[in-house]
Design an enzyme around this catalytic site. Structure first.
Site, PDB file in Angstrom:
ATOM      1  N   ASP A 244      -3.315   2.527  -5.956  1.00  0.00           N
ATOM      2  CA  ASP A 244      -2.054   2.551  -5.207  1.00  0.00           C
ATOM      3  C   ASP A 244      -1.885   1.380  -4.252  1.00  0.00           C
ATOM      4  OD1 ASP A 244      -4.062   3.317  -3.450  1.00  0.00           O
ATOM      5  OD2 ASP A 244      -2.800   4.756  -2.388  1.00  0.00           O
ATOM      6  N   GLU A 245      -2.577   0.286  -4.463  1.00  0.00           N
ATOM      7  CA  GLU A 245      -2.378  -0.876  -3.598  1.00  0.00           C
ATOM      8  C   GLU A 245      -2.694  -2.166  -4.349  1.00  0.00           C
ATOM      9  OE1 GLU A 245      -5.228  -1.674  -0.401  1.00  0.00           O
ATOM     10  OE2 GLU A 245      -6.451  -0.017  -1.148  1.00  0.00           O
TER      11      GLU A 245
ATOM     12  N   ASP B 112       0.859  -1.190   0.000  1.00  0.00           N
ATOM     13  CA  ASP B 112       0.000   0.000   0.000  1.00  0.00           C
ATOM     14  C   ASP B 112       0.894   1.239   0.000  1.00  0.00           C
ATOM     15  OD1 ASP B 112      -2.157   1.660   0.111  1.00  0.00           O
ATOM     16  OD2 ASP B 112      -2.820   1.081   2.120  1.00  0.00           O
TER      17      ASP B 112
END
Length: 400
Positions: free
Chosen positions: A107-108, A13
């Site tokens: 974003d993860e 993350d």
């Protein structure tokens, strides 16, 4: 974590991703209070630096509230094209480690690195290597959780923030989970939290010791799900290809809206945006949903099944207009309107050709507009009904 005894799942993350990307070109702001979002009163925080988070600022918080908490914060307007570029580079690094990458947001992602151990070394070393590559190649910090299941890996990455790594070995899973508040469990939302509080349950350990039948009577299938998670039971695989379940767009107005003409015009605009995204994804929608949020923040959603799955804007707009008409007179001014395409299927697999040649003409026209937009700046071509007509253009649409 011994090879062959358990899966090795990483949850990676990125830390304050939008802020971190913006600071790459603004190094003088590193260590300062920074908020990414539109400065307008009706906008929300997209991302905040940890200096702002320490003051209570959170993502999705109204910008007006955030600015009262952090009046000295520097506000940066978002650059979504830049975030997409860095997201693609991040995922490329992940795929160089393992083909089993499940991207869950910009974003993860989850990575199953069980099969990469022989080539790259122990899972802990793989997680460390990924963090080093993200920092040295992209200049971005990331937090990593390592565990034998997706759920525990996700919880661990949260515990590792900011810019850290937390390893939960299989024999540590229960002791780790049972030390945490019950809110960490997937499925514990506001309503479920109230029920659990009424039952005297505030920790994962307390929930684990509650009979499953008791939880099932109070919470139904959710109770069984939470009981399994409390005992670390989560065998879901990392899915390297995720089917997009819905595609939507919404608009928050600068001023609460009573004007019916502007509302209908916005529905037309959103319908074309959603239809274009459907065609780009080579999908058709079986269901269209309309979302309205009133001035008191109450929100309602209504949906309608299309006679034939479609990615034509006319079909989406007609369904949304029908849903709006069915709602009748609005009791309050409208703060937000949104359209979402659901029950997605593959284009070409379920579309029924119309006997009306005008339908095909519209599809061809919209496909041509897609082609023109791909080669020229956004806004170069649009339906005549969406021309400005002397009205001031609305602010950019907030991503959904």
């Amino acid at each position: 974590m011994a090879q062959g005894k358990a899966r090795a799942i990483l949850h990676v993350d990125m830390d304050a991703f939008f802020v971190s990307v913006e600071l790459l070109s603004r190094p003088e702001l590193v260590g300062q209070q920074v908020i990414v979002g539109f400065p307008g009163e009706r906008s929300v925080v997209l991302s905040a630096s940890y200096e702002c988070r320490a003051l209570g600022v959170k993502s999705a918080m109204p910008m007006a509230v955030a600015m009262r908490m952090a009046p000295r914060a520097v506000v940066i307007k978002p650059t979504h094209s830049l975030y997409s570029e860095y997201s693609a580079r991040i995922m490329e690094i992940f795929h160089q480690v393992t083909p089993l990458v499940e991207q869950v947001s910009v974003d993860e992602a989850f990575l199953d690195v069980t099969g990469s151990i022989r080539r790259l070394g122990p899972p802990e070393a793989i997680g460390k290597m990924i963090r080093v590559r993200l920092r040295t190649e992209l200049g971005l910090p990331a937090s990593v959780g390592l565990a034998a299941s997706k759920f525990v890996a996700k919880v661990a990455s949260t515990g590792a923030k900011p810019d850290g790594m937390l390893v939960i070995r299989p024999d540590q899973t229960l002791s780790y989970l049972h030390s945490l508040p019950v809110g960490v469990l997937w499925g514990v939302g506001a309503k479920t939290a109230v029920v659990l509080r009424e039952m005297g349950i505030s920790t994962v350990a307390q929930l684990a010791q509650t009979p499953q039948d008791t939880l099932s009577r109070r919470l139904g299938a959710t109770g069984v799900h939470l009981h399994d998670l409390a005992w670390g039971l989560d065998d879901r695989p990392v899915e390297s290809e995720r089917e997009e379940k819905s595609i939507g767009a919404e608009e928050t107005f600068a001023v609460d809206l009573w004007d019916e003409a502007v509302l209908h015009r916005e529905i037309l605009h959103l319908g074309h945006r959603v239809a274009s995204r459907l065609r780009q994804a080579e999908k058709v929608a079986g269901v269209v949903a309309l979302k309205l949020r009133y001035s008191d923040f109450s929100t309602l959603s209504r949906s309608r099944t299309l006679p034939v799955p479609s990615n034509a804007a006319g079909d989406l707009v007609a369904a949304a207009e029908g849903l709006l008409e069915k709602l009748g007179t609005r009791p309050q001014a409208v703060r937000l309107v949104g359209i979402r395409a659901e029950k997605l299927g593959n284009a070409g697999g379920g579309m029924q050709l119309s006997i009306d040649p005008r339908d095909d003409n519209w599809r061809q026209a919209e496909a041509t507009m897609d082609l023109v937009r791909s080669r020229f700046p956004a806004g170069a071509l649009r339906p005549a009904s969406l021309l400005d007509h002397g009205q001031k253009e609305q602010k950019p649409e907030r991503p959904s």
